[in-house]
Design a protein around this motif. Structure first.
Motif, short mmCIF file in Angstrom:
data_model
loop_
_atom_site.label_atom_id
_atom_site.label_comp_id
_atom_site.label_asym_id
_atom_site.label_seq_id
_atom_site.Cartn_x
_atom_site.Cartn_y
_atom_site.Cartn_z
N GLN B 329 0.82 -1.21 0.00
CA GLN B 329 0.00 0.00 0.00
C GLN B 329 0.85 1.26 0.00
OE1 GLN B 329 -3.80 -0.06 1.79
NE2 GLN B 329 -3.57 1.91 2.75
N ASP B 330 1.84 1.25 0.84
CA ASP B 330 2.58 2.50 1.02
C ASP B 330 3.67 2.71 -0.02
OD1 ASP B 330 1.00 3.07 3.07
OD2 ASP B 330 2.45 2.70 4.66
N TYR B 331 4.02 1.66 -0.69
CA TYR B 331 5.05 1.85 -1.71
C TYR B 331 4.48 1.70 -3.12
CZ TYR B 331 9.18 1.20 -4.53
OH TYR B 331 10.11 1.30 -5.53
N ILE B 332 3.97 0.50 -3.41
CA ILE B 332 3.54 0.26 -4.79
C ILE B 332 2.29 1.07 -5.13
CG2 ILE B 332 2.98 -1.49 -6.50
CD1 ILE B 332 4.29 -3.56 -4.70
N LEU B 333 1.31 0.99 -4.25
CA LEU B 333 0.07 1.71 -4.56
C LEU B 333 0.31 3.21 -4.58
CD1 LEU B 333 -2.96 1.74 -5.07
CD2 LEU B 333 -3.31 1.86 -2.62
N LYS B 334 1.06 3.66 -3.61
CA LYS B 334 1.30 5.10 -3.52
C LYS B 334 2.01 5.61 -4.79
CE LYS B 334 2.95 8.54 -0.26
NZ LYS B 334 3.66 8.74 1.01
N LYS B 335 2.90 4.78 -5.25
CA LYS B 335 3.67 5.16 -6.42
C LYS B 335 2.76 5.27 -7.66
CE LYS B 335 7.37 3.30 -9.27
NZ LYS B 335 8.15 2.07 -9.47
N HIS B 336 1.81 4.36 -7.75
CA HIS B 336 1.01 4.33 -8.97
C HIS B 336 -0.30 5.09 -8.86
CE1 HIS B 336 3.72 0.89 -9.77
NE2 HIS B 336 3.69 1.41 -10.97
N ASP B 337 -0.76 5.27 -7.67
CA ASP B 337 -2.02 6.01 -7.51
C ASP B 337 -2.04 6.67 -6.14
OD1 ASP B 337 -4.58 6.99 -7.45
OD2 ASP B 337 -5.44 5.24 -8.46
N SER B 338 -1.42 7.81 -6.10
CA SER B 338 -1.28 8.46 -4.79
C SER B 338 -2.63 8.89 -4.25
CB SER B 338 -0.35 9.66 -4.91
OG SER B 338 -0.86 10.55 -5.88
N GLU B 339 -3.53 9.16 -5.16
CA GLU B 339 -4.84 9.62 -4.73
C GLU B 339 -5.60 8.53 -3.98
OE1 GLU B 339 -7.43 10.43 -7.93
OE2 GLU B 339 -9.02 11.16 -6.64
N LEU B 340 -5.57 7.36 -4.56
CA LEU B 340 -6.23 6.23 -3.94
C LEU B 340 -5.56 5.90 -2.61
CD1 LEU B 340 -8.37 4.07 -4.11
CD2 LEU B 340 -6.80 2.66 -5.42
N HIS B 341 -4.27 5.97 -2.63
CA HIS B 341 -3.52 5.72 -1.41
C HIS B 341 -3.95 6.68 -0.30
CE1 HIS B 341 0.06 6.50 1.18
NE2 HIS B 341 -0.03 5.20 1.29
N LEU B 342 -4.04 7.92 -0.69
CA LEU B 342 -4.42 8.95 0.26
C LEU B 342 -5.84 8.70 0.78
CD1 LEU B 342 -3.14 11.67 1.25
CD2 LEU B 342 -4.76 12.77 -0.29
N HIS B 343 -6.67 8.33 -0.13
CA HIS B 343 -8.08 8.08 0.23
C HIS B 343 -8.18 6.96 1.25
CE1 HIS B 343 -12.37 8.08 -0.33
NE2 HIS B 343 -12.36 6.78 -0.61
N LEU B 344 -7.51 5.88 0.97
CA LEU B 344 -7.57 4.74 1.88
C LEU B 344 -6.95 5.11 3.22
CD1 LEU B 344 -6.68 1.83 -0.54
CD2 LEU B 344 -8.90 2.37 0.44
N GLU B 345 -5.91 5.87 3.14
CA GLU B 345 -5.24 6.27 4.36
C GLU B 345 -6.14 7.16 5.20
OE1 GLU B 345 -0.91 7.79 4.50
OE2 GLU B 345 -1.27 5.67 4.89
N ARG B 346 -6.82 8.04 4.52
CA ARG B 346 -7.68 8.96 5.23
C ARG B 346 -8.83 8.22 5.90
NH1 ARG B 346 -8.08 12.57 1.78
NH2 ARG B 346 -6.25 13.56 2.65
N LEU B 347 -9.35 7.25 5.18
CA LEU B 347 -10.44 6.47 5.77
C LEU B 347 -9.91 5.46 6.78
CD1 LEU B 347 -12.66 5.74 2.66
CD2 LEU B 347 -12.97 7.46 4.40
N GLU B 348 -8.59 5.44 6.89
CA GLU B 348 -7.95 4.51 7.82
C GLU B 348 -8.32 3.07 7.53
OE1 GLU B 348 -8.28 5.71 11.83
OE2 GLU B 348 -7.03 7.47 11.52
#
Lengths: 214, 756
Positions: B329-348
């Protein structure tokens, strides 16, 4: 969001105002519960009640804010005036002072609601005719002068209570029909259920949202 | 199947008997010994000796392909497929490619391919028989050693030790009871394996699975049996079984060479499954290892309950799978879709909530069996490390990104826990290869889950809407409903915008019936109109659709998801607060009214004030300019001054507003965007000027509203989130926002219904 969960097509917002002890809460209780509340405690700030009525074949939900009459709560109760479609202004026919204060209540109501708000004058406690301090004619004249609708009621016997609430609704409905009340206006106090493009807050709220039926 | 299993049982019991006679210890046998032993009790199905097989295998290797295959008369024969797969030069590399390309879907030798991928069989064909033997022997011995029945071992027993009541650890009975317990645990899971498939309902098969899992867990004491393993085993057995069926069918038609007969011997279904299972577990083992972390990969909710506020980092960092998931999540996903990463992170939404299951079962629960097998083809073919899993994981997330981005916590979670149907699972393989090595592999089209079909439901409500953004939405109102979705969430503007890149070029289910409709030119500032005009239509003209600069798009989407997150948060919080307040007010009020507190009016006032706050919070009392004004009035001409605090966006300021300069600041700010509060309070006193006040205010509001929606562009088209909600939240989010938004307050004209 379609009218599905709602079995009414409009919501009207009412407020009930008037001096303390004139019987505002009892009127509300009589209207919503069809019962007289004998020793009603004084209202703290505001209370709230709803009932669905029918006007011209349309189901209408009344959202009624019952405000405290005591001056000290005025700061709070004032904030509830805004956006009311109907205002029931109540005095006690056995206490002249409550009648005398009507003009200041009216000023408040006029200032804090919109020009189309239907203001209905109610002389409560008409069951206590023996102790009457304000005559019907006098109040009727005051109402006419100020363009108010008027009835004498009794929250105790229930006399005319229904009529006061219903007549107000009819008048509001009539205003909608003849176009003088613009539903899209911000503060009409009326909400049309089936199409509520401007009120999306309602859309994602299931009707189970708890009101404050305290 | 029944007959095969019956045979298998027969031979197994025979083997068991013989093996117990020879009584050899499994670990230290030499190759010759094994061959010898096996030779003795090779079941009648394969009467040929292994030496024969070895010779033949050798000759295969030397001879040119096809030269000695007598049965390769027709191209699609069993043997010719075998040759095509395994007889060519560099066949292993080609085999890997085939696995990656999804070409094993209809192969009759998928199990052999998997064995090769998993290194159950070596690349050199001459060693195949031998290796098969070793594995089969190993399992046989294990079974003999581990599955004991104390009742049968009557010879030379020490009754003080060997009796059912003995507490001694070495008592075979003690072990027997423990074993039974383990078997029961395994059985619990096994009987629930792929309940949708009839295949797994056979009792014999279940016994077999239990035996395999039991032997494995006894063999691997550190790991033992963990829930989920059975679902890794099941597809292996399934594939073996299918191949065996094909083999038996082929046997009736053509003559089959000995090597195939040996490898495909249906009697060894259990043995071969064990071998493959061991190899899979070799890689997967660390993902099942855990220190003190209870595995509940199926019950994400339990997991949440156990660690309500845990973020991935806090949660048992020694856990390998969490490390893996965090990396994903924090490396691969963030690299390819930071928005989605942020979203999931925000929703915890920590990846382990859903991802543990994904990974541990190698996506076994996310796809139907046939799709899963193809996915496993690729995972296995890619290499024994199953490195592809991480990228498959991310490509799956990307597939549902639009859905996730437009969803709140609960919907996100349910989407992740119940992955939506996928038309072509091979897309994930292509995508994940690209994600891993963008330079090596072509970039696949962005292909996201079809959220389009939900627009109609959305727009229905806005048909006659006078508001520009909603009118715009109306342009898509003719979108047909393509498929039924269980998801209630509506697409975000971002997903609309994504349509261009996603559905247009999508594989199978490219939505066919769009009518772009008339799209107003000025519809939005941020998301370019071209975006919408490139909505696919029947003729399929749209490939020329101009793209927004990536940066811009990312920015908007980033911002959108951020706002959405904040919004949801605040809304939930408000509702929670108001309902709590309601409860407490009730209690307080009923208590107060019982005791005589006429003197203590401050308490009543406070209570009334709290009620007001409650009503503002739950939306029944419109939060409006008037409130702010009244607040000002109260503070200025009221003797309760600081006692009555009315909730406002600036309440944080108001509360601490003992300093006049603060209040002055507030007032100045209001003056900038609203009518000054002085003006308002004057108006409040004089009815004459009232009409004058209302009119401009309304106009201002509408005008403002338009501006507002323009500013936010596509955002305005968002689903359930309306203008007012957004504005409200913006308002309440921070007082600083007031400066940014011209007049957020006037957008809040909705008053909410309350059911008393």
């Amino acid at each position: 969001m379609a009218a599905g969960p709602y079995n009414y097509s409009y919501i009207f917002k009412y407020i009930i105002i008037g001096d303390m002890g004139v019987g505002k809460s009892c009127l509300l209780h009589q209207f919503t519960e069809k019962k007289f509340m004998a020793d009603c405690p004084h209202t703290i700030g505001v209370e709230f009640g709803t009932r669905i009525i029918e006007v011209a074949g349309q189901k209408i939900k009344l959202q009624i804010w019952d405000t405290a009459g005591q001056e000290r709560f005025r700061a709070v109760t004032r904030s509830y005036y805004r956006g009311a479609a109907g205002a029931l202004m109540v005095y006690d026919i056995t206490r002249r002072s409550t009648y005398n204060h009507l003009s200041s209540w009216l000023t408040d109501a006029r200032n804090l609601t919109n020009p189309n708000t239907v203001i209905f004058l109610i002389g409560n406690k008409c069951d206590l005719d023996a102790q009457r301090d304000v005559t019907f004619e006098e109040a009727k004249q005051f109402a006419d002068e100020n363009g108010l609708m008027f009835l004498e009621c009794s929250a105790k016997t229930g006399e005319n209570v229904e009529d006061a609430f219903l007549d107000t609704a009819k008048k509001i409905y009539q205003n909608i029909q003849d176009g003088s009340l613009d539903l899209n206006a911000a503060e009409s106090g009326v909400q049309h259920k089936p199409a509520t493009p401007r009120n999306p807050l309602n859309t994602d709220q299931t009707p189970n949202k708890e009101g404050c039926a305290c | 199947m029944e007959t095969v299993l019956g045979k298998l049982r027969q031979s197994t019991s025979r083997i068991t008997r013989r093996a117990s006679l020879t009584g050899n210890g499994a670990p230290a046998v030499t190759k010759d010994e094994i061959i010898e032993t096996i030779d003795k009790f090779i079941p009648p199905v394969t009467p040929e000796s292994d030496n024969n097989n070895l010779k033949k295998a050798g000759s295969h290797d030397n001879g040119s392909p096809g030269s000695e295959s007598s049965s390769a008369s027709h191209a699609h024969s069993y043997s010719s497929e075998w040759e095509r797969l395994f007889m060519r030069q560099n066949y292993f590399k080609k085999l890997q490619e085939q696995g990656m390309d999804g070409n094993l879907r209809s192969s009759r030798f998928r199990s052999v391919c998997w064995k090769l991928y998993l290194k159950v069989l070596p690349e050199e064909k001459e060693n195949w028989s031998e290796h098969s033997l070793v594995w089969r022997k190993k399992y046989e011995d294990l079974k003999n050693k581990l599955i004991v029945n104390p009742r049968k071992e009557v010879e030379g027993i020490d009754l003080s030790l060997n009796n059912p009541l003995s507490q001694n650890n070495e008592s075979p009975w003690n072990k027997f009871f423990q074993d039974n317990e383990l078997r029961l645990t395994i059985k619990q899971d096994v009987i629930r394996t792929f309940p949708e498939l009839e295949f797994f309902k056979s009792e014999v098969l279940r016994e077999m699975m239990i035996d395999i899992l039991f032997c494995f867990s006894r063999e691997h004491y550190n790991l033992s049996y963990k829930q989920g393993m059975h679902e890794l085993l099941a597809p292996l057995i399934f594939v073996l079984h299918c191949d065996h069926q094909a083999f038996q069918h082929a046997c009736e038609i053509e003559s089959i060479q000995e090597l195939i007969k040996d490898i495909m011997n249906p009697s060894y279904l259990e043995h071969d499954a064990y071998a493959m299972f061991c190899q899979v577990l070799e890689t997967v083992e660390p993902w099942y290892m855990s220190k003190d972390f209870v595995i509940s990969q199926y019950r994400g909710k339990d997991f949440i309950n156990a660690q309500p506020f845990a973020k991935c980092q806090d949660l048992n960092p020694s856990n390998r799978i969490v490390t893996k998931l965090t990396r994903i999540q924090d490396y691969i996903l963030k690299k390819h879709d930071s928005e989605l990463h942020l979203h999931l992170e925000r929703l915890e939404i920590a990846p382990q909530i859903y991802g543990i299951r994904w990974i541990r079962l190698l996506f076994g629960r996310e796809f139907p069996m046939q799709d899963l097998l193809m996915l496993w083809d690729a995972i296995f073919a890619d290499g024994i490390g199953f490195d592809l899993v991480d990228y498959l994981f991310v490509s799956m997330l990307l597939y549902i990104r639009d859905l996730l981005l437009s969803s709140d916590y609960a919907t996100c979670l349910s989407t992740l826990m119940k992955f939506p149907p996928v038309p072509d699972v091979h897309y994930f393989i292509v995508k994940s290869l690209y994600l891993r090595e963008p330079n090596q592999y072509p970039r696949p089209p962005n292909y996201t889950y079809q959220t389009v079909n939900k627009i109609p439901g959305k727009t229905r409500n806005h048909k006659a809407s006078p508001n520009p953004p909603e009118g715009k939405r109306g342009s898509t109102a003719s979108l047909p409903v393509l498929e039924d979705t269980t998801l209630r969430q509506t697409p975000s503007a971002s997903s609309l915008a994504r349509l261009e890149t996603s559905s247009l070029r999508s594989y199978h289910s490219s939505p066919a019936g769009y009518s772009p409709g008339a799209i107003s030119e000025n519809e939005s500032l941020h998301s370019s109109p071209t975006k919408y005009s490139t909505l696919p239509n029947r003729s399929g003209r749209n490939r020329g659709g101009k793209k927004l600069t990536k940066m811009q798009e990312n920015d908007i989407q980033h911002h959108l998801s951020y706002l959405q997150g904040r919004l949801n948060e605040k809304e939930t919080m408000s509702r929670y607060c108001s309902s709590k307040l309601d409860v407490h007010i009730d209690r307080l009020q009923s208590e107060l009214q019982q005791i005589d507190m006429e003197q203590n009016e401050e308490i009543f006032l406070a209570l009334a004030g709290i009620k007001q706050v409650r009503d503002v919070l739950n939306g029944t009392l419109k939060f409006s300019q008037n409130l702010l004004d009244e607040d000002e009035i109260n503070i200025n001409d009221n003797h309760y001054k600081d006692d009555v605090v009315i909730m406002t966006p600036d309440s944080d300021i108001a509360m601490t507003a003992e300093h006049d300069n603060r209040r002055e600041l507030l007032r100045k700010r209001q003056k900038m965007f609203y009518q000054s509060s002085e003006e308002n309070s004057e108006n409040a006193e004089s009815p004459e000027s009232f009409n004058g006040v209302l009119r401009p205010r309304t106009e201002f509001e509408l005008d403002d509203y338009e501006k507002h929606s323009k500013l936010r562009g596509g955002n305005a088209a968002r689903g359930n989130m309306s203008e007012s909600t957004i504005s409200e939240s913006q308002t309440s989010l921070s007082s600083g926002n007031m400066v940014d938004s011209p007049n957020p307050l006037y957008c809040i004209e909705s008053w909410e219904e309350v059911d008393g």
